[in-house]
Every structure is written in structure tokens, then in C-alpha cells.
Design a protein around this motif. Structure first.
Motif, PDB file in Angstrom:
ATOM      1  N   ALA A  83     -17.592  -5.140  19.691  1.00 26.54           N
ATOM      2  CA  ALA A  83     -17.277  -3.862  20.350  1.00 26.54           C
ATOM      3  C   ALA A  83     -18.335  -2.845  19.727  1.00 26.54           C
ATOM      4  CB  ALA A  83     -15.956  -3.341  20.062  1.00 26.54           C
ATOM      5  N   ARG A  84     -18.508  -3.076  18.412  1.00 26.14           N
ATOM      6  CA  ARG A  84     -19.561  -1.906  17.814  1.00 26.14           C
ATOM      7  C   ARG A  84     -20.979  -2.383  18.442  1.00 26.14           C
ATOM      8  NH1 ARG A  84     -17.858   0.966  13.645  1.00 26.14           N
ATOM      9  NH2 ARG A  84     -19.719   2.012  12.270  1.00 26.14           N
ATOM     10  N   ALA A  85     -21.203  -3.473  18.459  1.00 31.18           N
ATOM     11  CA  ALA A  85     -22.651  -3.994  18.975  1.00 31.18           C
ATOM     12  C   ALA A  85     -22.877  -3.222  20.439  1.00 31.18           C
ATOM     13  CB  ALA A  85     -22.716  -5.171  19.084  1.00 31.18           C
ATOM     14  N   ILE A  86     -22.017  -2.854  21.103  1.00 29.63           N
ATOM     15  CA  ILE A  86     -22.171  -2.224  22.164  1.00 29.63           C
ATOM     16  C   ILE A  86     -22.716  -0.735  22.121  1.00 29.63           C
ATOM     17  CG2 ILE A  86     -21.132  -1.189  24.514  1.00 29.63           C
ATOM     18  CD1 ILE A  86     -19.181  -3.425  24.337  1.00 29.63           C
ATOM     19  N   MET A  87     -22.217  -0.120  20.881  1.00 31.73           N
ATOM     20  CA  MET A  87     -22.695   1.285  20.624  1.00 31.73           C
ATOM     21  C   MET A  87     -24.009   1.197  19.840  1.00 31.73           C
ATOM     22  SD  MET A  87     -20.486   2.861  21.973  1.00 31.73           S
ATOM     23  CE  MET A  87     -18.940   2.494  22.563  1.00 31.73           C
ATOM     24  N   VAL A  88     -24.077   0.126  18.907  1.00 35.03           N
ATOM     25  CA  VAL A  88     -25.185   0.603  17.864  1.00 35.03           C
ATOM     26  C   VAL A  88     -26.225  -0.786  17.798  1.00 35.03           C
ATOM     27  CG1 VAL A  88     -23.828   1.870  16.218  1.00 35.03           C
ATOM     28  CG2 VAL A  88     -24.077  -0.763  15.957  1.00 35.03           C
ATOM     29  N   GLY A  89     -25.735  -1.728  18.638  1.00 28.31           N
ATOM     30  CA  GLY A  89     -26.664  -3.191  18.730  1.00 28.31           C
ATOM     31  C   GLY A  89     -26.286  -4.128  17.654  1.00 28.31           C
TER      32      GLY A  89
END
Ligand code: PXP
Length: 400
Positions: free
Chosen positions: A378-384
């Protein structure tokens, strides 16, 4: 004689046993021809050495004097040097840590031996980690699973980072939402490794709702850390695991209707059945973990299955309502981690962990590895993916 033990103090010590174990250690280290002397002292005697040579006017448990350094280095290349052990301090500390004296003494002697071989935990975190790994390895070789318990004294004393295995299932969830060929969980795995992940996890479900057989096959080729295959203990999955040969199999319960894994595997009352599956996988050379609720009764049953690892289910902790309930679940996890370690398991944990709740769990010293998926994806969608993994690793390290 490669190992000599000189006793200069009064307390009875199992010298023959200690010598035999240390000689086995030299063999395990691949240096059976090397020689080392272990000198058993009391606190007053070791204080004298500490004062004269190290500027420390107090007793310590172990001091190593390496013959590989200093003006006489290299004169007798087979001689590693001397290890001084205070039996008085060793007895006191063994009692404090609740460890059998002879096991603790062996752990200290091995610690001293590794110093003779050039290991130095004070050189920094990585050096300390390498040394602890070596001690863990030797102690489990020499004492069996009980060695894992002994090593924890080192872990409390030294820095021991926990590992992070990243579950990339939900990259495949996004792909399968459209039945296209992107995003690819294999790409995500590569980026997670570049971000510092110590392992990649995938759950091949019976209904193939996210991860597909092709993903697991490709990941086996691409993953450079370790590939962990989560699966139900079904005939189909056992066959796939034997073909793909992941570095670790994690057995989980599976229900078709569930959104995600809902609880630990129930081992109690089904020990023989679970043992059969564990033995089958282990005979095929696979390392086996069981996903289990933080419940001592389940853990004791799991100890009869021959599994190498237990992954403690952190779902109840993650879903706890309010601070009080969360604290209660945290205490359950802490106790379960201790019981699991004492039973000889390598202890992992996972499920529902995220950036906001990882720190208290990461501070539990017995837990060696965390398995985290949804929050990182989920965080990777925002920050990679690389940054998402790095940020989680940073939180884990800070809590140790
Ligand atoms: N560990 C196990 C055994 C799991 O089944 C899962 C979910 O697939 C995880 C860890 C990761 O959980 P989460 O996706 O909530 O981080």
C-alpha cells in the motif's frame, strides 16, 4: 592437543565435556588443526588481567588474547591464542539468564574463540551481527535446538537486527483485478530486495486469486535473498513446493471465503497430521515454518511436529480495539515468543503489521523475522517499493 583447558579456580567445571565441545567447534569451523588454550579463573584473577592489559579494573566474563596479532604473530600459525574465562562471573550470569551453567560456559568460550579468529562485535552493528550469527550456528550445531535458547544472552547484550520478509501478494491482487500482466509481483520482489528486504513471501492460494503458478516459478529464479512459499497443507501445494523448492515453506490455514488468512494453524489435536506434512517437506530438504496463534498450548503441540520455525500470528494485536486490548495482545506475543524460543524454534511474526504498529512488536528480542505484505505494498503505491521497504526496515531497526 588442539584444545587445552587450564583450571586455576576452585569451582567444579565439566572440563572434559567443554574440551570435547570446543574441539567439535574447531571441526565445525573447518580448522581442526588450530590450537587454543582456555584458562578458567575466578573474579579476582580475571580482574588482574583486565586491569593490567585492558585498563578495566573489574571482572568480566571472557577475555581473548589472540596470537594472530602483536609482535609474536605468525611464529606458530597453528596457535590461535588464549581465552580467559571467569567461572565466578559465568555462574552469576547463567543464573541471571536462567541458563544451564555448562551451556552458558560453552557459549562464552565460543565467543572468546571467535574473538581469537578475528570477530569483533565492537567494530559495529554488522560485525556484531556476523558474530552472533556464527555463535548461533555453532551453538545449535553443538547443543541442538537448546543452543538457540543459550544464544539469547548474546542477543540481549549485542545488537541483533531482525529481518524483514516482504509479501508481494497484493501486487498480484492489483494485476488480477483487471486480469492483465501488470503490475508484476516479480518486479516488485526485485525492488523490495533493492530496498533491503531479507526475503520475499508469496501465498499461492488454492483459488489463485492473486499469486499465480507462473509467479512462483519466476520468483524462484529471480529472488536472490530467500523465497518463502506460504501455502495450505494440501496434496497439490505439497507437490508444487517440492517442485519449486522455495527456501522456506510456511504452512497456513486457508478458507476460500476469507479475505485474508484469518488465524493460525490449529496444531493441537492434529499434531500427527501436521507432523506428517512437516516430515514430508523436510525429507524433501525444505525448511518448514508453521503460522500459529500466540498460544503456548499451540506452540507446545507445534514442538512435536518437527517444524524449524513458528511464525506468530500478530492479527489480534493489529486488530485490537484501544490501548488496553492492544497491550494485552502484546503481552501474549511477548510470552509466546519466549515460549517458542525456549522450545527451540526460530521465531518469526506477521499479519496486519504496518508502519504505525510495528515498533512494540519489533522490540521483542526473540522475534528474528517479520513477514509484512499489505502495508508495504500500500505504501509502495505512494512512495515506491524501495522506499516503502527501507522505511519499514528503519522502524524495525530503531526498535531493537
Ligand atoms: N504472514 C502470513 C502467514 C500471512 O498469511 C500473511 C498474509 O498473507 C502475512 C504474514 C502478511 O500479512 P499482511 O499482508 O497483513 O502484512
Amino acid at each position: 592437543m588442539p584444545v587445552e583447558i587450564l583450571n586455576q579456580q576452585a569451582f567444579p567445571v565439566p572440563r572434559a565435556w567443554l574440551r570435547k565441545k570446543l574441539e567439535e567447534a574447531l571441526v565445525a569451523l573447518g580448522i581442526p588443526e588450530k590450537e587454543a588454550t582456555f584458562i578458567l579463573l575466578d573474579d579476582e584473577q580475571i580482574t588482574a588481567y583486565n586491569t593490567e592489559y585492558l585498563g578495566r579494573p573489574y571482572p568480566t566474563n571472557v577475555i581473548s588474547f589472540s596470537q594472530r596479532e602483536g609482535p609474536f604473530a605468525g611464529i606458530q600459525p597453528q596457535v590461535l591464542g588464549d581465552v580467559l574465562l571467569s567461572i565466578e562471573t559465568a555462574r552469576r550470569e547463567a543464573e541471571e539468564y536462567g541458563l544451564p551453567f555448562r551451556h552458558y560456559l560453552l557459549a562464552l568460550a565460543l565467543h572468546g574463540l571467535l574473538h581469537l579468529l578475528g570477530h569483533e562485535h565492537e567494530r559495529g552493528r554488522y560485525a556484531a551481527w556476523l558474530m552472533v550469527r556464527k555463535e548461533l550456528d555453532l551453538l545449535t550445531k553443538l547443543l541442538g535446538p537448546r543452543g538457540r535458547k543459550t544464544i539469547n544472552f548474546v542477543r540481549r547484550r549485542e545488537y541483533m537486527p531482525a529481518k524483514l520478509a516482504v509479501n508481494v501478494d497484493h501486487v498480484a491482487t492489483v494485476r488480477e483485478a483487471r486480469k492483465v500482466d501488470y503490475p508484476d509481483p516479480v518486479h516488485a520482489a526485485v525492488l523490495a530486495e533493492l530496498g533491503g528486504a531479507h526475503g520475499i513471501v508469496v501465498h499461492l492460494r488454492e483459488d489463485r486469486r492473486h499469486i499465480q503458478d507462473r509467479d512462483v516459478r519466476l520468483l524462484r529464479e529471480v529472488v536472490q535473498t530467500k523465497l518463502i512459499l506460504e501455502m495450505a497443507a494440501t496434496e497439490e501445494m505439497i507437490k508444487i513446493a517440492k517442485e519449486i523448492r522455495p527456501d522456506q515453506v510456511t504452512l497456513v490455514p486457508e478458507r476460500r471465503q476469507e479475505i485474508t488468512t484469518e488465524g493460525g494453524l490449529k496444531v493441537r489435536g492434529r499434531t500427527a497430521k501436521v507432523r506428517e506434512v512437516v516430515e514430508d517437506l523436510k525429507e524433501a530438504g525444505l525448511k518448514v515454518s508453521i503460522f500459529i496463534d500466540p498460544d503456548p498450548a499451540q506452540l507446545k503441540a507445534a514442538a512435536k511436529t518437527g517444524a524449524d520455525i513458528v511464525e506468530l500470528h500478530t492479527g489480534n494485536y493489529a486488530e485490537a480495539k484501544g490501548a488496553e486490548e492492544r497491550e494485552l495482545e502484546l503481552v501474549r506475543l511477548e510470552e509466546a515468543a519466549r515460549v517458542a524460543r525456549d522450545l527451540g524454534f526460530e521465531v518469526h511474526a506477521g499479519h496486519g503489521l504496518h508502519y504505525g504498529n510495528i515498533s512494540p512488536v519489533a522490540a521483542i528480542p526473540e522475534i528474528e523475522e517479520f513477514s509484512i505484505g499489505h502495508a508495504i505494498v500500500a505504501r509502495a503505491i505512494m512512495v515506491g517499493m524501495k522506499d516503502a521497504v527501507r522505511e519499514m526496515l528503519c522502524l524495525i531497526e530503531r526498535a531493537r
